[in-house]
Design a protein around this motif. Structure first.
Motif, PDB file in Angstrom:
ATOM      1  N   MET A  39      29.239  44.115 -17.862  1.00  0.00           N
ATOM      2  CA  MET A  39      28.337  43.939 -19.104  1.00  0.00           C
ATOM      3  C   MET A  39      27.042  43.819 -18.693  1.00  0.00           C
ATOM      4  O   MET A  39      26.880  42.997 -17.581  1.00  0.00           O
ATOM      5  CB  MET A  39      28.938  42.761 -19.897  1.00  0.00           C
ATOM      6  CG  MET A  39      28.309  42.749 -21.002  1.00  0.00           C
ATOM      7  SD  MET A  39      28.877  41.208 -21.944  1.00  0.00           S
ATOM      8  CE  MET A  39      30.439  41.917 -22.672  1.00  0.00           C
ATOM      9  N   THR A  40      25.979  44.291 -19.287  1.00  0.00           N
ATOM     10  CA  THR A  40      24.504  43.975 -18.878  1.00  0.00           C
ATOM     11  C   THR A  40      24.030  42.529 -18.947  1.00  0.00           C
ATOM     12  O   THR A  40      24.458  41.659 -19.909  1.00  0.00           O
ATOM     13  CB  THR A  40      23.831  45.036 -20.049  1.00  0.00           C
ATOM     14  OG1 THR A  40      24.657  45.612 -20.585  1.00  0.00           O
ATOM     15  CG2 THR A  40      22.503  45.575 -19.330  1.00  0.00           C
ATOM     16  N   SER A  41      23.634  42.319 -18.049  1.00  0.00           N
ATOM     17  CA  SER A  41      23.050  40.691 -17.960  1.00  0.00           C
ATOM     18  C   SER A  41      21.793  40.968 -18.719  1.00  0.00           C
ATOM     19  O   SER A  41      21.049  42.056 -18.812  1.00  0.00           O
ATOM     20  CB  SER A  41      22.679  40.319 -16.430  1.00  0.00           C
ATOM     21  OG  SER A  41      21.663  41.243 -16.022  1.00  0.00           O
ATOM     22  N   ILE A  42      21.246  39.770 -19.011  1.00  0.00           N
ATOM     23  CA  ILE A  42      19.904  39.667 -19.760  1.00  0.00           C
ATOM     24  C   ILE A  42      18.782  40.359 -18.884  1.00  0.00           C
ATOM     25  O   ILE A  42      18.022  41.186 -19.534  1.00  0.00           O
ATOM     26  CB  ILE A  42      19.647  38.045 -20.229  1.00  0.00           C
ATOM     27  CG1 ILE A  42      18.131  38.223 -20.983  1.00  0.00           C
ATOM     28  CG2 ILE A  42      19.516  37.412 -18.965  1.00  0.00           C
ATOM     29  CD1 ILE A  42      18.164  38.837 -22.473  1.00  0.00           C
ATOM     30  N   LYS A  43      18.842  39.936 -17.616  1.00  0.00           N
ATOM     31  CA  LYS A  43      17.740  40.630 -16.922  1.00  0.00           C
ATOM     32  C   LYS A  43      17.745  42.231 -16.912  1.00  0.00           C
ATOM     33  O   LYS A  43      16.681  42.694 -16.994  1.00  0.00           O
ATOM     34  CB  LYS A  43      17.838  40.158 -15.346  1.00  0.00           C
ATOM     35  CG  LYS A  43      17.226  38.807 -15.032  1.00  0.00           C
ATOM     36  CD  LYS A  43      17.268  38.518 -13.563  1.00  0.00           C
ATOM     37  CE  LYS A  43      16.437  37.273 -13.471  1.00  0.00           C
ATOM     38  NZ  LYS A  43      16.208  36.940 -12.144  1.00  0.00           N
TER      39      LYS A  43
ATOM     40  N   ARG B 217      17.063  27.924 -14.526  1.00  0.00           N
ATOM     41  CA  ARG B 217      17.701  29.320 -14.397  1.00  0.00           C
ATOM     42  C   ARG B 217      16.766  30.425 -14.399  1.00  0.00           C
ATOM     43  O   ARG B 217      16.763  31.439 -13.598  1.00  0.00           O
ATOM     44  CB  ARG B 217      18.750  29.664 -15.281  1.00  0.00           C
ATOM     45  CG  ARG B 217      20.017  30.555 -14.697  1.00  0.00           C
ATOM     46  CD  ARG B 217      20.818  30.906 -15.860  1.00  0.00           C
ATOM     47  NE  ARG B 217      22.102  29.567 -16.087  1.00  0.00           N
ATOM     48  CZ  ARG B 217      23.007  29.901 -17.066  1.00  0.00           C
ATOM     49  NH1 ARG B 217      23.310  30.744 -17.883  1.00  0.00           N
ATOM     50  NH2 ARG B 217      23.831  28.636 -16.981  1.00  0.00           N
ATOM     51  N   ALA B 218      15.873  30.379 -15.258  1.00  0.00           N
ATOM     52  CA  ALA B 218      14.836  31.590 -15.501  1.00  0.00           C
ATOM     53  C   ALA B 218      13.882  31.495 -14.591  1.00  0.00           C
ATOM     54  O   ALA B 218      13.280  32.569 -14.080  1.00  0.00           O
ATOM     55  CB  ALA B 218      14.251  31.704 -17.013  1.00  0.00           C
ATOM     56  N   PHE B 219      13.231  30.293 -14.101  1.00  0.00           N
ATOM     57  CA  PHE B 219      12.131  30.014 -13.514  1.00  0.00           C
ATOM     58  C   PHE B 219      12.236  29.787 -11.988  1.00  0.00           C
ATOM     59  O   PHE B 219      11.490  29.616 -11.137  1.00  0.00           O
ATOM     60  CB  PHE B 219      11.061  29.173 -14.068  1.00  0.00           C
ATOM     61  CG  PHE B 219      10.305  29.899 -15.355  1.00  0.00           C
ATOM     62  CD1 PHE B 219      10.960  29.844 -16.298  1.00  0.00           C
ATOM     63  CD2 PHE B 219       9.174  30.236 -15.326  1.00  0.00           C
ATOM     64  CE1 PHE B 219      10.457  30.236 -17.756  1.00  0.00           C
ATOM     65  CE2 PHE B 219       8.474  30.696 -16.483  1.00  0.00           C
ATOM     66  CZ  PHE B 219       9.097  30.804 -17.716  1.00  0.00           C
ATOM     67  N   GLY B 220      13.786  29.572 -11.560  1.00  0.00           N
ATOM     68  CA  GLY B 220      13.909  28.895 -10.332  1.00  0.00           C
ATOM     69  C   GLY B 220      13.375  27.514 -10.127  1.00  0.00           C
ATOM     70  O   GLY B 220      13.267  26.979  -8.853  1.00  0.00           O
ATOM     71  N   LYS B 221      12.996  26.733 -11.035  1.00  0.00           N
ATOM     72  CA  LYS B 221      12.121  25.552 -10.714  1.00  0.00           C
ATOM     73  C   LYS B 221      12.440  24.747 -12.141  1.00  0.00           C
ATOM     74  O   LYS B 221      12.281  25.161 -13.197  1.00  0.00           O
ATOM     75  CB  LYS B 221      10.646  25.631 -10.633  1.00  0.00           C
ATOM     76  CG  LYS B 221      10.011  24.409 -10.211  1.00  0.00           C
ATOM     77  CD  LYS B 221       8.837  24.893  -9.603  1.00  0.00           C
ATOM     78  CE  LYS B 221       7.902  23.456  -9.345  1.00  0.00           C
ATOM     79  NZ  LYS B 221       6.770  23.997  -8.932  1.00  0.00           N
TER      80      LYS B 221
ATOM     81  N   GLY C   6      10.195  34.488 -21.320  1.00  0.00           N
ATOM     82  CA  GLY C   6      10.571  33.662 -22.620  1.00  0.00           C
ATOM     83  C   GLY C   6      11.958  34.152 -23.184  1.00  0.00           C
ATOM     84  O   GLY C   6      12.872  33.286 -23.486  1.00  0.00           O
ATOM     85  N   ILE C   7      11.956  35.402 -23.157  1.00  0.00           N
ATOM     86  CA  ILE C   7      13.225  36.110 -23.904  1.00  0.00           C
ATOM     87  C   ILE C   7      14.432  35.579 -23.065  1.00  0.00           C
ATOM     88  O   ILE C   7      15.514  35.419 -23.628  1.00  0.00           O
ATOM     89  CB  ILE C   7      13.146  37.498 -23.810  1.00  0.00           C
ATOM     90  CG1 ILE C   7      11.848  38.021 -24.824  1.00  0.00           C
ATOM     91  CG2 ILE C   7      14.207  38.363 -24.251  1.00  0.00           C
ATOM     92  CD1 ILE C   7      11.471  39.486 -24.838  1.00  0.00           C
TER      93      ILE C   7
ATOM     94  N   SER D 292      17.600  33.208 -23.958  1.00  0.00           N
ATOM     95  CA  SER D 292      19.052  33.712 -24.116  1.00  0.00           C
ATOM     96  C   SER D 292      20.126  32.764 -22.950  1.00  0.00           C
ATOM     97  O   SER D 292      21.125  32.567 -23.512  1.00  0.00           O
ATOM     98  CB  SER D 292      19.099  35.018 -23.551  1.00  0.00           C
ATOM     99  OG  SER D 292      19.394  35.324 -22.086  1.00  0.00           O
ATOM    100  N   TYR D 293      19.210  32.209 -22.045  1.00  0.00           N
ATOM    101  CA  TYR D 293      20.059  31.069 -21.303  1.00  0.00           C
ATOM    102  C   TYR D 293      20.342  29.684 -22.045  1.00  0.00           C
ATOM    103  O   TYR D 293      21.458  29.323 -22.160  1.00  0.00           O
ATOM    104  CB  TYR D 293      19.463  30.873 -20.181  1.00  0.00           C
ATOM    105  CG  TYR D 293      19.321  31.710 -19.205  1.00  0.00           C
ATOM    106  CD1 TYR D 293      20.195  32.964 -18.850  1.00  0.00           C
ATOM    107  CD2 TYR D 293      18.119  31.938 -18.008  1.00  0.00           C
ATOM    108  CE1 TYR D 293      20.076  33.882 -17.796  1.00  0.00           C
ATOM    109  CE2 TYR D 293      18.068  32.985 -17.338  1.00  0.00           C
ATOM    110  CZ  TYR D 293      18.881  33.929 -17.315  1.00  0.00           C
ATOM    111  OH  TYR D 293      18.840  34.870 -16.237  1.00  0.00           O
TER     112      TYR D 293
END
Ligand code: BES
Ligand code: MN
Ligand code: MN
Length: 454
Positions: free
Chosen positions: A1-5, A384-388, A440-441, A445-446
């Motif tokens: 399944m496609t990941s959000i990335k 999760r999105a920014f690594g920080k 942001g998107i 989603s996370y």
């Protein structure tokens, strides 16, 4: 399944093209010349929600611009996220200071330049696209409702009424809003407070007509001279506001909170150089982060009167005007501050002039607690999105409906904004970073996942 990335990678050009189409419509809620366009924007938002997979999408009429509503109820027993945003924008004036026309979006240095790019069409649209992904990938773990209004920039008066009359329809567990900024992409933050607002217009009248400034000057009060003196007296040498009682209810932050705030990654030199100023300015004893975040402020937003045309005219004007706003912090109330201001302003006027004080819109301050499930979920999503992991930051801006949501619906809001303070919102050359838009998107989603996982 496609990941959000992967999904973003595959579809980002389309996302940006769609946003650009939305940005082309001048939905200026303050200016009735743009009435048709503002209605058209509501239609466009409605269509975008339908295309993204929302059900029961409708334009809810109000006395002003419609509220766009949409929902996806997967299971009434599951939690519901209510997404709020606004499709109206500020007037673009002064037009001559824009490098490209405000409603002809262009991409430059990986940023989209247009009125509304960051405030709030670009940020609102991130929610539509994150939702689209959740639906097409069949991953939606909870119910979602959207309310996207068209009058935020003019005080949300009709939304106010809509919320009071539609409590059942708006039933949810948490409100999610992207209409604020973060420190930077390297130092992500979550907004944990919004200021309240008291906006006032004053009118000072001297003589009953404009006079020759030689014949009468020095003998009759000049309302501009008087008004500017009165305004100057509203702050003292420490830049504290002099209105009696103004600070009485301010909830002071504890030393511990202030110590935490001092850890906020903030580059004062960069801040100054971005603004072209040699020195910052503000209430004595507080840092810049504190001044914008936790201290109430007073600013003149406009001042006029007398002759401002070409050349010189020797006139002693009959009238002078100013628009003055105060930003409020927790425990101050718009209603009380407005009265304190009016009483004080009238009391300091000399007998030589008459003073009228007219109210504009206002709103109450708001604070998000950070020990809640939803704050932690937002924090995790950003990490999760920014690594920080993000730091909490109190904003200087206002979104008056947020405190009303709390009062009427009993719901807290998570202010998950992805703009930057340098996006020039409300200014010429407003822009929104494409990376901010896409991150942001991803983060939103996370959030759906982090909020619903146990
Ligand atoms: N999105 C802003 C508020 C904002 C901006 C909050 C940046 C935090 C950081 C909103 O659209 C806005 O401009 N609000 C107005 C108040 C409204 C009543 C006109 C404001 O803050 O001046
Ligand atoms: Mn906004
Ligand atoms: Mn705004």
């Amino acid at each position: 399944m496609t990941s959000i990335k992967d999904y973003i990678e595959q579809h980002k050009d389309r996302f940006i093209d769609e946003l650009i189409e939305l940005l082309k419509i001048p939905s200026i809620s303050a200016d009735s010349k743009y009435k048709e366009d503002t209605f058209k924007t509501a239609d466009a938002v409605k269509e975008s929600l339908e295309k993204a997979g929302a059900d029961n999408v409708e334009l809810c009429p109000t006395k002003g611009y419609p509220v766009v509503y949409g929902e996806k109820i997967i299971d009434p027993n599951k939690p519901t996220i209510l997404v709020y945003g606004h499709y109206d924008v500020q007037p673009p004036d002064p037009l001559n200071l824009w490098d490209s026309p405000p409603f002809e979006p262009v991409i430059k240095d990986n940023k989209i330049y247009a009125r509304g790019a960051a405030d709030d069409k670009g940020q609102m649209y991130m929610h539509v696209k994150a939702f689209e992904y959740m639906v097409v990938s069949n991953k939606l773990p909870c119910n979602v409702k959207f309310i996207i209004e068209g009058e935020e920039e003019v005080g949300s008066e009709n939304l106010d009424k809509f919320v009071k009359e539609n409590k059942e329809k708006l039933k949810a567990d948490i409100i999610l809003i992207s209409d604020t900024s973060m420190l930077s992409l390297e130092n992500p933050s979550i907004t944990t407070g919004l200021k309240g607002l008291s906006y006032i217009e004053v009118e000072v009248t001297g003589p009953n007509r404009d006079l020759h400034s030689g014949v009468y000057g020095g003998a009759v009060a000049n309302p501009i001279n008087i008004l500017t003196k009165m305004i100057a007296s509203l702050t003292d040498e420490d830049n504290r506001i002099t209105i009696p009682g103004f600070y009485d209810k301010v909830l002071d932050s504890s030393d511990e909170e202030r110590k935490e705030m001092a850890k906020t990654p903030f580059d004062l030199e960069h801040y100054k150089s971005k603004l072209g100023i040699e020195e910052v300015h503000g209430e004595k004893g507080y840092t810049t982060i504190e001044r914008t975040g936790i201290r109430p402020t007073l600013d003149v937003n406009g001042i006029w009167g007398g002759y401002i045309g070409e050349g010189a005219k020797t006139v002693l004007p009959s009238k002078a005007f100013a628009k003055i706003s105060m930003r409020l912090v927790p425990n101050q109330s718009d209603h009380e501050i407005r009265k304190l201001f009016a009483d004080h302003f009238k009391s300091i006027a000399p007998k030589s002039v008459k003073v009228e004080v007219h109210p504009h819109h206002g709103g109450e301050p708001y604070v998000t607690p950070i020990n809640t499930k939803e704050y932690k979920a937002a924090s995790k999503a950003i990490e999760r999105a920014f690594g920080k992991s993000p730091v909490p930051v109190r904003a200087g801006g206002s979104i008056p409906i947020v405190s009303l949501f709390e009062k009427e619906l009993g719901l807290k809001s998570i202010l998950l904004g992805f703009g930057l303070d340098t996006d020039a919102i409300h200014s010429p050359n407003e822009h929104y970073g494409i990376e901010n838009f896409l991150k942001g998107i991803e983060t939103i989603s996370y959030f759906y996942e982090t909020y619903t996982e146990e």
